[in-house]
Design a protein around this motif. Structure first.
Motif, PDB file in Angstrom:
ATOM      1  N   TYR A  29       9.131  13.327  -1.556  1.00 18.85           N
ATOM      2  CA  TYR A  29       8.974  14.297  -0.468  1.00 18.85           C
ATOM      3  C   TYR A  29       7.868  13.884   0.499  1.00 18.85           C
ATOM      4  O   TYR A  29       7.273  14.735   1.158  1.00 18.85           O
ATOM      5  CB  TYR A  29       8.642  15.678  -1.039  1.00 18.85           C
ATOM      6  CG  TYR A  29       9.837  16.465  -1.529  1.00 18.85           C
ATOM      7  CD1 TYR A  29      10.656  17.131  -0.624  1.00 18.85           C
ATOM      8  CD2 TYR A  29      10.126  16.566  -2.884  1.00 18.85           C
ATOM      9  CE1 TYR A  29      11.739  17.864  -1.052  1.00 18.85           C
ATOM     10  CE2 TYR A  29      11.201  17.302  -3.329  1.00 18.85           C
ATOM     11  CZ  TYR A  29      12.012  17.952  -2.405  1.00 18.85           C
ATOM     12  OH  TYR A  29      13.088  18.689  -2.850  1.00 18.85           O
ATOM     13  N   TRP A  30       7.605  12.586   0.593  1.00 13.62           N
ATOM     14  CA  TRP A  30       6.447  12.128   1.337  1.00 13.62           C
ATOM     15  C   TRP A  30       6.481  12.566   2.804  1.00 13.62           C
ATOM     16  O   TRP A  30       5.453  12.960   3.368  1.00 13.62           O
ATOM     17  CB  TRP A  30       6.344  10.612   1.252  1.00 13.62           C
ATOM     18  CG  TRP A  30       5.068  10.077   1.822  1.00 13.62           C
ATOM     19  CD1 TRP A  30       4.921   9.252   2.905  1.00 13.62           C
ATOM     20  CD2 TRP A  30       3.744  10.347   1.354  1.00 13.62           C
ATOM     21  NE1 TRP A  30       3.599   8.987   3.128  1.00 13.62           N
ATOM     22  CE2 TRP A  30       2.846   9.657   2.188  1.00 13.62           C
ATOM     23  CE3 TRP A  30       3.236  11.103   0.307  1.00 13.62           C
ATOM     24  CZ2 TRP A  30       1.463   9.703   2.016  1.00 13.62           C
ATOM     25  CZ3 TRP A  30       1.859  11.162   0.129  1.00 13.62           C
ATOM     26  CH2 TRP A  30       0.988  10.467   0.978  1.00 13.62           C
ATOM     27  N   ALA A  31       7.647  12.529   3.425  1.00 15.17           N
ATOM     28  CA  ALA A  31       7.738  12.927   4.839  1.00 15.17           C
ATOM     29  C   ALA A  31       7.353  14.396   5.005  1.00 15.17           C
ATOM     30  O   ALA A  31       6.647  14.753   5.958  1.00 15.17           O
ATOM     31  CB  ALA A  31       9.155  12.688   5.357  1.00 15.17           C
ATOM     32  N   ASP A  32       7.808  15.251   4.099  1.00 12.68           N
ATOM     33  CA  ASP A  32       7.457  16.669   4.178  1.00 12.68           C
ATOM     34  C   ASP A  32       5.970  16.877   3.942  1.00 12.68           C
ATOM     35  O   ASP A  32       5.335  17.714   4.597  1.00 12.68           O
ATOM     36  CB  ASP A  32       8.253  17.457   3.122  1.00 12.68           C
ATOM     37  CG  ASP A  32       9.745  17.359   3.330  1.00 12.68           C
ATOM     38  OD1 ASP A  32      10.299  18.246   3.992  1.00 12.68           O
ATOM     39  OD2 ASP A  32      10.358  16.391   2.835  1.00 12.68           O
ATOM     40  N   ILE A  33       5.421  16.126   2.994  1.00 10.70           N
ATOM     41  CA  ILE A  33       4.008  16.302   2.638  1.00 10.70           C
ATOM     42  C   ILE A  33       3.106  15.862   3.794  1.00 10.70           C
ATOM     43  O   ILE A  33       2.084  16.511   4.079  1.00 10.70           O
ATOM     44  CB  ILE A  33       3.687  15.536   1.347  1.00 10.70           C
ATOM     45  CG1 ILE A  33       4.344  16.267   0.171  1.00 10.70           C
ATOM     46  CG2 ILE A  33       2.188  15.416   1.132  1.00 10.70           C
ATOM     47  CD1 ILE A  33       4.333  15.506  -1.114  1.00 10.70           C
ATOM     48  N   LYS A  34       3.460  14.790   4.496  1.00 14.26           N
ATOM     49  CA  LYS A  34       2.650  14.342   5.626  1.00 14.26           C
ATOM     50  C   LYS A  34       2.587  15.411   6.706  1.00 14.26           C
ATOM     51  O   LYS A  34       1.592  15.537   7.417  1.00 14.26           O
ATOM     52  CB  LYS A  34       3.223  13.041   6.207  1.00 14.26           C
ATOM     53  CG  LYS A  34       2.937  11.810   5.358  1.00 14.26           C
ATOM     54  CD  LYS A  34       3.218  10.537   6.127  1.00 14.26           C
ATOM     55  CE  LYS A  34       4.679  10.397   6.488  1.00 14.26           C
ATOM     56  NZ  LYS A  34       4.967   9.088   7.148  1.00 14.26           N
TER      57      LYS A  34
END
Length: 250
Positions: A63-68
């Protein structure tokens, strides 16, 4: 540690990683295997936290894009979660093994019930601008959930996803990304406390961690061939078996 025990723990780690990838609930497997291997309950709980940690990291990276996009707004939740996890882990270390052992079957029953109710506790998708709850209530609930996560941890993800769905704005994927990030914070703080307290069974952890990682990878293959309900039923059966084991042997 014998080679047979090392093999059993590796397989338990593998099954745990696969179960987490398909339906969640892998903590039941690692905690149960360590308990049946004769590891004291507090050490089994702490070592299981170590074994599961790589899975939290990989889930968060997915979920890296959401977390950024959300990390600045989630900082307060991270701080609250760290404080709760610290309190929970310190409470655990303040107990002796007989005291914690007497609590384990009840914790397992509660966690198993929570896991069984998981499909009904997932937040329903809603628009990102949907109504949210009182921020202070959400932080208080997260603090209490983090205490549980630092203390025991089984079922923590399901509990957190349910409470975030009740108190926070955002759709399911936003909430799941937040839950994964907070799981890392809770687990990391608890692990630091457990390591400093000297309660980690390191040989067992070192054997289980690669098993968990391999199982998580294999879980993609398993998910395409084994119904999720079957895996969920297996985890529930393990949870009930472990609760019965601790009731009988306690």
């Amino acid at each position: 540690m014998t080679l047979l025990l090392a093999f059993i723990l590796f397989i338990a780690g593998f099954v745990s990683g696969a179960v987490n990838a398909v339906a969640g609930g892998g903590t039941f497997i690692t905690f149960g295997a360590l308990s049946l291997a004769g590891i004291a309950p507090i050490s089994a709980n702490a070592t299981s936290s170590i074994a599961q940690f790589p899975g939290y990291v990989s889930s968060t990276l997915a979920y890296w894009a959401d977390i950024k996009a959300m990390w600045r707004g989630a900082l307060i939740f991270c701080i609250v979660s760290a404080a709760g996890a610290l309190a929970g882990a310190l409470i655990l270390l303040s107990l002796d093994n007989p005291s914690f052992r007497s609590m384990v079957p009840w914790l397992l029953i509660a966690a198993t019930a929570l896991f069984a109710a998981g499909p009904w506790l997932k937040p329903k998708p809603r628009a990102a601008d949907g109504a949210g709850g009182n921020p202070m209530v959400g932080r208080l609930v997260q603090f209490l959930t983090s205490i549980y996560g630092g203390f025991f941890g089984a079922g923590m993800g399901i509990m957190m996803l349910a409470t975030l769905g009740l108190t926070e704005r955002g759709d399911y994927h936003h909430l799941n990304a937040l839950k994964n990030m907070l799981s890392i914070v809770i687990a990391a703080v608890a692990i630091v406390v457990f390591v400093s307290g000297g309660v980690i069974a390191w040989y067992e952890a070192i054997v289980m961690i690669p098993g968990v990682a391999a199982g998580g990878y294999a879980g993609v293959w398993i998910a395409r061939r084994v119904p999720q309900n079957a895996v969920r039923g297996f985890v529930i059966a393990v949870g009930l078996f472990l609760a019965g084991y601790y009731f009988v042997t306690g």
